[in-house]
Design a protein around this motif. Sequence first.
Motif, PDB file in Angstrom:
ATOM      1  N   ALA A  49      -5.439 -61.108  72.537  1.00  0.00           N
ATOM      2  CA  ALA A  49      -5.521 -60.239  71.424  1.00  0.00           C
ATOM      3  C   ALA A  49      -4.705 -58.902  72.539  1.00  0.00           C
ATOM      4  O   ALA A  49      -3.486 -58.420  71.793  1.00  0.00           O
ATOM      5  N   SER A  50      -5.649 -58.122  72.944  1.00  0.00           N
ATOM      6  CA  SER A  50      -5.486 -56.558  73.415  1.00  0.00           C
ATOM      7  C   SER A  50      -4.153 -57.039  74.638  1.00  0.00           C
ATOM      8  O   SER A  50      -3.309 -56.444  74.172  1.00  0.00           O
ATOM      9  N   LYS A  52      -1.916 -58.779  73.949  1.00  0.00           N
ATOM     10  CA  LYS A  52      -0.265 -59.117  73.466  1.00  0.00           C
ATOM     11  C   LYS A  52      -0.377 -57.933  72.623  1.00  0.00           C
ATOM     12  O   LYS A  52       1.232 -57.326  72.525  1.00  0.00           O
ATOM     13  N   ARG A  53      -0.589 -56.868  72.698  1.00  0.00           N
ATOM     14  CA  ARG A  53      -0.440 -55.472  71.890  1.00  0.00           C
ATOM     15  C   ARG A  53       0.004 -54.444  73.196  1.00  0.00           C
ATOM     16  O   ARG A  53       0.842 -53.785  73.162  1.00  0.00           O
ATOM     17  N   ASP A  54      -0.020 -55.070  74.686  1.00  0.00           N
ATOM     18  CA  ASP A  54       0.168 -54.250  75.804  1.00  0.00           C
ATOM     19  C   ASP A  54       1.263 -55.042  76.046  1.00  0.00           C
ATOM     20  O   ASP A  54       2.452 -54.485  76.730  1.00  0.00           O
ATOM     21  N   SER A  56       3.954 -56.303  73.724  1.00  0.00           N
ATOM     22  CA  SER A  56       4.285 -55.386  71.932  1.00  0.00           C
ATOM     23  C   SER A  56       5.136 -54.033  72.541  1.00  0.00           C
ATOM     24  O   SER A  56       5.583 -53.080  72.894  1.00  0.00           O
ATOM     25  N   ALA A  57       3.991 -53.049  73.920  1.00  0.00           N
ATOM     26  CA  ALA A  57       3.966 -51.755  74.085  1.00  0.00           C
ATOM     27  C   ALA A  57       4.880 -51.841  75.662  1.00  0.00           C
ATOM     28  O   ALA A  57       5.074 -50.502  76.324  1.00  0.00           O
TER      29      ALA A  57
END
Length: 105
Positions: A49-50, A52-54, A56-57
């Motif tokens: 999950a971490s 995937k956030r990165d 997106s960023a």
Amino acid sequence: MAQFKHPQILIASNLTDGEVVFLGASGWERDHRRARVARSAEEAAALEASGKRDISANRVVDVYLADVEIGGDGAPTPMHYREKMRLKGPSVRLDLGKQAAGGAP
């Protein structure tokens, strides 16, 4: 959820320079020995999950979990050939990347 068999680390490619990076305690690390280790399916899901956030960023690409063995010093070492090769850097030009800098494991 798939059965959890081995500890895992999260691997990606840095979007800026293409270097292989590993999710550590305080962000992306270039040294696999400082990677956070998931020891359960829940911890592995949190790492993903971490990552995937990165994605997106726009920090990293090609995020995936890799099985590791934990050495006597507590450091994780990938179990599979692909990740072992990624630790070494480019395989076509030994004058570039980690080999040239003397940092290949």
